[in-house]
Design an enzyme around this catalytic site. Structure first.
Site, PDB file in Angstrom:
ATOM      1  N   GLU A  75       0.824  -1.206   0.000  1.00 11.97           N
ATOM      2  CA  GLU A  75       0.000   0.000   0.000  1.00 11.97           C
ATOM      3  C   GLU A  75       0.858   1.256   0.000  1.00 11.97           C
ATOM      4  O   GLU A  75       0.492   2.272  -0.601  1.00 11.97           O
ATOM      5  CB  GLU A  75      -0.918  -0.002   1.223  1.00 11.97           C
ATOM      6  CG  GLU A  75      -1.991  -1.076   1.199  1.00 11.97           C
ATOM      7  CD  GLU A  75      -1.521  -2.410   1.736  1.00 11.97           C
ATOM      8  OE1 GLU A  75      -2.341  -3.333   1.821  1.00 11.97           O
ATOM      9  OE2 GLU A  75      -0.310  -2.541   2.062  1.00 11.97           O
TER      10      GLU A  75
ATOM     11  N   ILE B 226       2.040  -6.442 -11.086  1.00 18.76           N
ATOM     12  CA  ILE B 226       2.181  -5.261 -11.941  1.00 18.76           C
ATOM     13  C   ILE B 226       3.603  -4.714 -11.947  1.00 18.76           C
ATOM     14  O   ILE B 226       4.133  -4.329 -12.993  1.00 18.76           O
ATOM     15  CB  ILE B 226       1.173  -4.174 -11.529  1.00 18.76           C
ATOM     16  CG1 ILE B 226      -0.263  -4.672 -11.777  1.00 18.76           C
ATOM     17  CG2 ILE B 226       1.413  -2.871 -12.268  1.00 18.76           C
ATOM     18  CD1 ILE B 226      -1.342  -3.750 -11.240  1.00 18.76           C
TER      19      ILE B 226
ATOM     20  N   LEU C  20      15.671  -4.634   1.518  1.00 17.53           N
ATOM     21  CA  LEU C  20      14.409  -3.919   1.377  1.00 17.53           C
ATOM     22  C   LEU C  20      14.534  -2.854   0.295  1.00 17.53           C
ATOM     23  O   LEU C  20      15.593  -2.255   0.117  1.00 17.53           O
ATOM     24  CB  LEU C  20      14.011  -3.258   2.697  1.00 17.53           C
ATOM     25  CG  LEU C  20      13.686  -4.198   3.865  1.00 17.53           C
ATOM     26  CD1 LEU C  20      13.377  -3.377   5.110  1.00 17.53           C
ATOM     27  CD2 LEU C  20      12.523  -5.100   3.521  1.00 17.53           C
TER      28      LEU C  20
END
Length: 435
Positions: free
Chosen positions: A73, A348, A320
């Site tokens: 998100e 995506i 990360l």
């Protein structure tokens, strides 16, 4: 504008349970912090206790507040934030997260005058303190985040709060329908809902949301990091073998991967295998699992300028913020979460990096994007992990097919662009609407 949200019996019960669960939440955060120290940061904020604003950081009445719960998100929020800054250059961003990975990703979005804090636990007192401290001009929840007290507090304070890039799969719809007394008024108290797809819109309406528009998926507007893509191209040119990636692997799937890899025998040596676990707290666990199964492991955190060229070692992407590098480096990717009944991960970003994808049977969290990619020839659906490895090797060995899959992915991305600008306009319109 949403109507005020009165206290219902269901929300009163939820509030009591949320209040009673606070000691459990504190214990959980302390345990998570052992593996991910980010969970120990600013813990009082989790319960609505925020530091007084410093000089120049009091933006009451001005904040554009965006909540992006976790890593995925936060990446989508980054796309929206960039579009908002284009249309609203003086925007002041209030950014909230709930996970350490989301918070780390969100820090990249901050500019001078912006603020990042933890979203408070959904008790009446904590959400009230959050609203009183920041008083945002508009709020945006990303994708699936629904918190009864927070949404009600915004509605009652006259703060327009929207659910953007909204999605709801069939499983979550069924769960919400079972909890109608709490879920229906919560969805109904949102000032706006902008769905990703018509299917999402239908399910959201069914659980009580007033869907204003279907604006598409923000993630189609992603722009891969140019520096990471350049590094990936440099590394690919220096490697003797193509790379196949197992992206965002989830617990239980690595065992399936290892068993399928062993069954291939010498065929597996035609490529360099790279695995990137979805959750950073599992990096050491996956490294240990691979070692116990007899594989040498080369960890990204230990690489120098170039990846090591070593026979038989599996690369472990234990860093990360480098998925663009991993996708750019790879000829194709197996999508984690889709080989166990977990709903899959978003493909995506892989397509944006020119990396074709193989998905397993479980993609219900991203069903439309997955189906469209399969139909477009940018992704291949397989029945199980064994088929995935075999098909991935066949794809890499067929340059014409591989090139076509990459091109199909780029065309699919281009067809679906535009959600970021449309969502940014909708946020600004909501903020400026008569109160």
């Amino acid at each position: 504008m949403a109507k005020p949200a009165p206290m219902t019996l269901a929300r009163a019960l939820f509030s009591a349970l949320a209040w009673a669960a606070q000691p459990l939440l504190r214990r959980k955060l302390r345990r998570r912090a052992v593996v991910e120290p980010g969970y120990a940061e600013a813990m009082p904020e989790r319960f609505g206790h925020y530091q007084p604003p410093t000089l120049g950081q009091d933006g009451r009445g001005q904040w554009v507040w965006i909540h992006a719960v976790s890593l995925g998100e936060a990446r989508a929020a980054g796309i929206l934030v960039n579009a908002l800054r284009e249309q609203l250059p003086e925007m002041r961003l209030l950014l909230t997260q709930s996970t350490a990975t989301g918070r780390a990703e969100g820090q990249k979005l901050l500019r001078v005058g912006d603020v990042q804090v933890w979203l408070p636990w959904d008790t009446l007192s904590a959400t009230s303190r959050f609203i009183e401290q920041f008083r945002p001009a508009v709020g945006v929840l990303m994708e699936t985040e629904i918190w009864p007290n927070l949404i009600a507090a915004c509605a009652n304070a006259g703060i327009p709060l929207a659910l953007a890039n909204a999605r709801l799969n069939a499983k979550s719809e069924a769960g919400a329908l079972k909890m109608k007394p709490i879920s229906r008024p919560t969805y109904g108290a949102l000032a706006a809902v902008w769905a990703q797809t018509e299917d999402d819109a239908r399910r959201l309406r069914n659980v009580g949301a007033q869907v204003n528009a279907v604006l598409g998926n923000l993630k189609f507007d992603v722009q891969p990091d140019a520096v990471q893509m350049a590094r990936a191209a440099q590394w690919r040119a220096a490697l003797p073998k193509p790379v196949l990636l197992f992206a965002s692997s989830r617990e239980g799937e690595e065992v399936l991967f290892i068993d399928a890899l062993k069954a291939l025998g010498d065929k597996a040596e035609a490529v360099q295998w790279l695995i990137v676990p979805r959750h950073p707290q599992r990096f050491d666990e996956v490294a240990q699992l691979l070692s116990e199964k007899g594989f040498a492991v080369s960890r990204r955190s230990q690489w120098q300028e170039l990846p090591p060229v070593s026979d038989g070692a599996i690369w472990l992407g234990d860093s990360l913020g480098e998925m663009t590098l991993y996708y750019g480096l790879s000829s194709a990717a197996l999508m984690g979460g889709s080989f166990a009944p977990l709903g899959g991960q978003n493909l995506i970003e892989a397509l944006a990096c020119g990396c074709p994808v193989l998905v397993g049977p479980h993609t219900f969290n991203f069903s439309q994007a997955s189906e469209e990619a399969v139909q477009a020839g940018a992704a291949l659906r397989v029945a199980n992990m064994s088929s995935a490895l075999s098909e991935a090797l066949a794809l890499v060995a067929d340059p014409e097919h591989l090139t076509a899959a990459r091109q199909n992915g780029k065309q699919m991305m281009q067809r679906n662009r535009g959600a970021a600008a449309a969502t940014a306009r909708a946020v600004i319109d909501l903020m400026n609407a008569p109160k």
